[in-house]
Design a protein around this motif. Structure first.
Motif, PDB file in Angstrom:
ATOM      1  N   SER A  48    -104.197 -33.981  -6.817  1.00  0.00           N
ATOM      2  CA  SER A  48    -104.258 -33.051  -5.687  1.00  0.00           C
ATOM      3  C   SER A  48    -103.842 -31.645  -6.105  1.00  0.00           C
ATOM      4  O   SER A  48    -102.906 -31.454  -6.869  1.00  0.00           O
ATOM      5  CB  SER A  48    -103.308 -33.524  -4.574  1.00  0.00           C
ATOM      6  N   LYS A  49    -104.561 -30.697  -5.558  1.00  0.00           N
ATOM      7  CA  LYS A  49    -104.196 -29.299  -5.793  1.00  0.00           C
ATOM      8  C   LYS A  49    -102.907 -28.954  -5.050  1.00  0.00           C
ATOM      9  O   LYS A  49    -102.241 -27.970  -5.347  1.00  0.00           O
ATOM     10  CB  LYS A  49    -105.351 -28.455  -5.243  1.00  0.00           C
ATOM     11  N   TYR A  50    -102.589 -29.753  -4.064  1.00  0.00           N
ATOM     12  CA  TYR A  50    -101.565 -29.371  -3.087  1.00  0.00           C
ATOM     13  C   TYR A  50    -100.190 -29.958  -3.391  1.00  0.00           C
ATOM     14  O   TYR A  50     -99.705 -30.851  -2.709  1.00  0.00           O
ATOM     15  CB  TYR A  50    -102.048 -29.740  -1.683  1.00  0.00           C
ATOM     16  N   THR A  51     -99.608 -29.454  -4.485  1.00  0.00           N
ATOM     17  CA  THR A  51     -98.220 -29.792  -4.787  1.00  0.00           C
ATOM     18  C   THR A  51     -97.439 -28.489  -4.820  1.00  0.00           C
ATOM     19  O   THR A  51     -97.990 -27.433  -5.134  1.00  0.00           O
ATOM     20  CB  THR A  51     -98.087 -30.484  -6.159  1.00  0.00           C
ATOM     21  N   LEU A  52     -96.179 -28.546  -4.477  1.00  0.00           N
ATOM     22  CA  LEU A  52     -95.297 -27.384  -4.578  1.00  0.00           C
ATOM     23  C   LEU A  52     -93.864 -27.830  -4.405  1.00  0.00           C
ATOM     24  O   LEU A  52     -93.578 -29.005  -4.151  1.00  0.00           O
ATOM     25  CB  LEU A  52     -95.657 -26.291  -3.556  1.00  0.00           C
ATOM     26  N   MET A  53     -92.961 -26.874  -4.562  1.00  0.00           N
ATOM     27  CA  MET A  53     -91.544 -27.103  -4.296  1.00  0.00           C
ATOM     28  C   MET A  53     -91.195 -26.379  -3.007  1.00  0.00           C
ATOM     29  O   MET A  53     -91.392 -25.159  -2.902  1.00  0.00           O
ATOM     30  CB  MET A  53     -90.678 -26.483  -5.397  1.00  0.00           C
ATOM     31  N   ILE A  54     -90.668 -27.103  -2.045  1.00  0.00           N
ATOM     32  CA  ILE A  54     -90.136 -26.453  -0.849  1.00  0.00           C
ATOM     33  C   ILE A  54     -88.824 -25.758  -1.242  1.00  0.00           C
ATOM     34  O   ILE A  54     -88.017 -26.329  -1.974  1.00  0.00           O
ATOM     35  CB  ILE A  54     -89.883 -27.505   0.260  1.00  0.00           C
ATOM     36  N   SER A  55     -88.628 -24.537  -0.750  1.00  0.00           N
ATOM     37  CA  SER A  55     -87.408 -23.779  -1.050  1.00  0.00           C
ATOM     38  C   SER A  55     -86.267 -24.267  -0.170  1.00  0.00           C
ATOM     39  O   SER A  55     -85.881 -23.588   0.790  1.00  0.00           O
ATOM     40  CB  SER A  55     -87.654 -22.287  -0.826  1.00  0.00           C
ATOM     41  N   GLY A  56     -85.739 -25.413  -0.486  1.00  0.00           N
ATOM     42  CA  GLY A  56     -84.651 -25.986   0.290  1.00  0.00           C
ATOM     43  C   GLY A  56     -84.367 -27.381  -0.242  1.00  0.00           C
ATOM     44  O   GLY A  56     -85.026 -27.844  -1.173  1.00  0.00           O
ATOM     45  N   THR A  57     -83.408 -28.056   0.368  1.00  0.00           N
ATOM     46  CA  THR A  57     -83.062 -29.383  -0.122  1.00  0.00           C
ATOM     47  C   THR A  57     -84.018 -30.428   0.478  1.00  0.00           C
ATOM     48  O   THR A  57     -84.956 -30.087   1.193  1.00  0.00           O
ATOM     49  CB  THR A  57     -81.592 -29.706   0.210  1.00  0.00           C
ATOM     50  N   GLY A  58     -83.795 -31.690   0.167  1.00  0.00           N
ATOM     51  CA  GLY A  58     -84.655 -32.767   0.633  1.00  0.00           C
ATOM     52  C   GLY A  58     -84.899 -32.741   2.137  1.00  0.00           C
ATOM     53  O   GLY A  58     -85.997 -33.045   2.607  1.00  0.00           O
ATOM     54  N   HIS A  59     -83.869 -32.352   2.896  1.00  0.00           N
ATOM     55  CA  HIS A  59     -84.025 -32.260   4.347  1.00  0.00           C
ATOM     56  C   HIS A  59     -85.085 -31.242   4.744  1.00  0.00           C
ATOM     57  O   HIS A  59     -85.804 -31.439   5.724  1.00  0.00           O
ATOM     58  CB  HIS A  59     -82.700 -31.852   4.986  1.00  0.00           C
ATOM     59  N   ALA A  60     -85.135 -30.143   4.011  1.00  0.00           N
ATOM     60  CA  ALA A  60     -86.164 -29.139   4.282  1.00  0.00           C
ATOM     61  C   ALA A  60     -87.532 -29.736   3.974  1.00  0.00           C
ATOM     62  O   ALA A  60     -88.511 -29.472   4.684  1.00  0.00           O
ATOM     63  CB  ALA A  60     -85.914 -27.875   3.464  1.00  0.00           C
ATOM     64  N   GLY A  61     -87.604 -30.566   2.938  1.00  0.00           N
ATOM     65  CA  GLY A  61     -88.848 -31.263   2.620  1.00  0.00           C
ATOM     66  C   GLY A  61     -89.263 -32.187   3.752  1.00  0.00           C
ATOM     67  O   GLY A  61     -90.427 -32.222   4.157  1.00  0.00           O
ATOM     68  N   MET A  62     -88.289 -32.928   4.273  1.00  0.00           N
ATOM     69  CA  MET A  62     -88.547 -33.832   5.397  1.00  0.00           C
ATOM     70  C   MET A  62     -89.077 -33.047   6.599  1.00  0.00           C
ATOM     71  O   MET A  62     -90.084 -33.412   7.214  1.00  0.00           O
ATOM     72  CB  MET A  62     -87.241 -34.539   5.775  1.00  0.00           C
ATOM     73  N   GLU A  63     -88.420 -31.950   6.893  1.00  0.00           N
ATOM     74  CA  GLU A  63     -88.832 -31.154   8.055  1.00  0.00           C
ATOM     75  C   GLU A  63     -90.201 -30.516   7.828  1.00  0.00           C
ATOM     76  O   GLU A  63     -91.025 -30.456   8.751  1.00  0.00           O
ATOM     77  CB  GLU A  63     -87.783 -30.086   8.386  1.00  0.00           C
ATOM     78  N   ALA A  64     -90.452 -30.062   6.596  1.00  0.00           N
ATOM     79  CA  ALA A  64     -91.771 -29.483   6.291  1.00  0.00           C
ATOM     80  C   ALA A  64     -92.864 -30.517   6.541  1.00  0.00           C
ATOM     81  O   ALA A  64     -93.923 -30.206   7.102  1.00  0.00           O
ATOM     82  CB  ALA A  64     -91.813 -28.987   4.846  1.00  0.00           C
ATOM     83  N   ALA A  65     -92.614 -31.757   6.128  1.00  0.00           N
ATOM     84  CA  ALA A  65     -93.617 -32.811   6.308  1.00  0.00           C
ATOM     85  C   ALA A  65     -93.917 -33.021   7.788  1.00  0.00           C
ATOM     86  O   ALA A  65     -95.073 -32.979   8.218  1.00  0.00           O
ATOM     87  CB  ALA A  65     -93.124 -34.110   5.663  1.00  0.00           C
ATOM     88  N   ILE A  66     -92.885 -33.236   8.569  1.00  0.00           N
ATOM     89  CA  ILE A  66     -93.077 -33.512   9.990  1.00  0.00           C
ATOM     90  C   ILE A  66     -93.668 -32.299  10.706  1.00  0.00           C
ATOM     91  O   ILE A  66     -94.635 -32.405  11.474  1.00  0.00           O
ATOM     92  CB  ILE A  66     -91.740 -33.926  10.649  1.00  0.00           C
ATOM     93  N   ALA A  67     -93.102 -31.134  10.456  1.00  0.00           N
ATOM     94  CA  ALA A  67     -93.535 -29.924  11.170  1.00  0.00           C
ATOM     95  C   ALA A  67     -95.009 -29.621  10.935  1.00  0.00           C
ATOM     96  O   ALA A  67     -95.693 -29.124  11.826  1.00  0.00           O
ATOM     97  CB  ALA A  67     -92.685 -28.729  10.741  1.00  0.00           C
ATOM     98  N   ASN A  68     -95.500 -29.939   9.737  1.00  0.00           N
ATOM     99  CA  ASN A  68     -96.880 -29.604   9.410  1.00  0.00           C
ATOM    100  C   ASN A  68     -97.878 -30.714   9.735  1.00  0.00           C
ATOM    101  O   ASN A  68     -98.999 -30.431  10.120  1.00  0.00           O
ATOM    102  CB  ASN A  68     -96.988 -29.208   7.930  1.00  0.00           C
TER     103      ASN A  68
END
Lengths: 423, 423
Positions: free
Chosen positions: A106-126
């Protein structure tokens, strides 16, 4: 302003009479309303010179694990601008390193600028629009938290639970997905509160057949156990930097499949969060072949994660998985010789990266933890959420997953149990 | 899963025939459905060994500025657990350092685990309930962004604008606050897109008289120009780590007044964001005299910011403000000698930490920027938003605000203009 009027500005007066060189000189515009703007600096909270105190500890709990020294040291490199080509190149290296670690094209990989919780929230929010049905596999605190978080984004949350220390069977999941036809199914591959490993076998296919996106938390499992994002049909993954990847906390590995991106593109409303909007963050990471400023990436942390992912590639996934597995067996050979037993009864539910150990009848678990810290500068953790007071938790993760560390953990348990006359 | 079936597991077979020691050995439970779970590792995206490339650059744009070497090096210290007492002590030191830097006695200071944008979102998400009227002073891109962000949180946004390169007068603000009686007034102290400095004189009192909370962005101004959170009656502040505080990006200084905390306590709904919910983050920071786990703080970045705030206390605010002011004058003495002029016409609107310089008629601004980078490894920035193509932007911030750097900037302008035959 009443306070300010009382304080009036000795600073300003002193500076004006002293002339231009040292001392702060308020511009003329401020002098006119000095009683409002310039007041005396209050030194109550000014700290005396002191040295930062960071004792050296071996972190064998559920994380953070000790980061690789090469990873930590990368953070001492000088800063680059967040839009400078050499920094964008480092971001590209991370995207590529994630493709390898997650086993995706997948082209769509990146690092969220935050800890794992920010990753969790990014997933749900999007992934989730208000009203979308989200099926949450709640096998411990991570599932629970995803439920709470999803409700804040106005998801229609359906939770399924399994007994503490177990995982969902394919049949459980099949029934739930076919019954609820959710937009998103959440599963946690490594549930660190209970020490369980959720199998994803067949789940991707099941989700595809039911119009469901598969979201997987790999915070404490990525790099420690097999994961094949594409082959297993996973649509979105977030992870943590400070577990098996041997980085510092502060960046969350993140992945979206083409299907997940289609859902994102079709949203009728933007995500409630601006800061974690993947349409904007993806643009910073070059997902659409350009680069737009969204926020300032955490430069030092990204240097660290570039190194961490490079180290994963250098070791290779198979040897890395094998090393974690070997250390898990070594740990249990030792613990069993002390009469200790796994909290997770069935081997097929057991996670190798975060191990939960039953606290035997009559043993003060906290005393063992304290003894390990006092005598060995070693972190052993207690339980969390449903396992609080019932287990110890031992991490076998990343840089820390090596024989001398595992043996020290066993020694610490032996000494801790002896201290309580239990051995 | 179709893909997986095609790939079948040479890994698994190899490991099984090789026995237990090296190579990943799939547990029995996986062997049963190996075609689903264990596939061959794809090495397409596995990167060859390579060294991270970080050229040394002097960052004299609007930020990040170069971090203090002591701050960068603190990040190489070994990790501590995010709930270990020595780490909580470091968090306390930061809270205290923020009290000094922000000039407040408020108990409610902390570092948001994210960049300045996360600070901005934390402010809006927590201060604003759906339907609340937010008056946004839009003097450049930061005000604009706060408007966009607030709408995502369903605020009733009223924007006021001022001409580019100017700021709001007290009269402007008084009229707007009294007309709209907003729940929150947003102002940006240092608007880095235009190079303007918003005076806060009298605004706190005005807000108190109208039941309005005063929210101030100090991302590029904190530590460079005076700010007295308590005396000026500010209710909420977020800032950036990578500007005048000489830290790496990745942590946002944050402050709430008692009034702002009352509003938070009276909310009818929790903030939409879980990750930035101050009721939870504050609990991790000890705002209510206990410590609950919410997320894993970015340990290395927090070490850095502990050092950065210690350095602020060591230098002292007045000398720090004076140094920034002196370097600003030194910069303009040099630029004026080259015939360059400030974009911000009136001295009373001018920001000293981010300076905007008019691009003279017939000069290719981008060529000057490129020349500085190519010849001096020096970052000079162009405009942003309303100033794009019209200005250069020069940061006088933190560790970088010293004579040799300012003089190099002037040299680079001289050489860049000469190259175009404009001098």
């Amino acid at each position: 302003m009443k306070n300010a009027q009382k304080l009036v500005a000795p600073l300003l007066e002193a500076a004006q009479s002293a002339g231009a060189t040292r001392g702060f000189v308020a511009p003329a515009r401020w002098a006119a309303r000095a009683s409002e703007e310039i007041v005396a600096v209050d030194n109550t909270h000014k700290q005396a010179q002191s040295v930062i105190s960071v004792p050296s500890r071996l972190l064998m709990g559920p994380g953070p694990a000790n980061a690789h020294p090469r990873v930590l040291n990368a953070q001492a490199l000088p800063l680059l601008g967040h839009m400078h080509p050499p920094f964008l190149h480092i971001m590209d290296e991370m995207s590529e390193g994630l493709r390898y670690a997650l086993q995706t094209k997948s082209k769509y990989t990146l690092m969220i600028s935050g800890t794992g919780h920010a990753g969790m929230e990014a997933a749900i929010a999007n992934l989730v629009e208000p009203g979308d049905k989200v099926l949450v596999g709640n096998a411990g605190i991570w599932g629970e938290r995803v439920g709470i978080l999803s409700r804040r984004y106005n998801a229609d949350v359906v939770e399924i639970k399994c007994p503490t220390g177990e995982t969902f069977s394919y049949a459980d999941l099949k029934k739930a997905v076919e019954t609820h036809k959710p937009k998103v199914l959440f599963l946690c591959q490594g549930e660190s509160s209970t020490g369980t490993h959720q199998s994803l076998a067949g789940v991707g296919e099941l989700c595809r057949a039911n119009g469901t996106l598969l979201l997987v938390d790999t915070v404490c499992s990525l790099g420690g156990v097999p994961l094949f994002a594409d082959a297993w049909g996973v649509d979105c993954i977030y992870s943590g930097s400070q577990k098996c990847l041997s980085g510092p906390p502060g960046a969350a590995p993140f992945f979206m499949s083409e299907r997940a991106m289609e859902k994102l593109a079709k949203r009728k409303t933007p995500p409630a969060t601006y800061n974690l909007d993947l349409n904007l963050i993806g643009d910073y990471w070059g997902w659409w072949n350009k680069r737009s400023y969204h926020h300032t990436g955490p430069v030092s942390t990204f240097y660290a994660m570039r190194e961490a992912l490079q180290i994963v590639a250098e070791e290779g996934l198979e040897p890395m998985w094998a090393r974690h597995q070997e250390m898990h067996h070594r740990l249990w050979d030792g613990l069993r010789s002390l009469g200790l037993k796994p909290f997770v009864e069935k081997e097929e539910h057991r996670l190798i990266t975060v191990n939960t150990i039953k606290v035997p009848e009559g043993v003060d678990w906290a005393k063992v933890v304290k003894h390990a810290m006092d005598e060995y500068s070693l972190e052993i953790a207690g339980g969390l959420g449903p396992t609080a007071g019932k287990v110890w938790r031992i991490g076998i993760m990343g840089f820390n997953a090596k024989p001398q560390n595992v043996d020290l953990v066993i020694d610490a348990f032996r000494a801790g149990l002896k201290q309580q006359g239990k051995l």
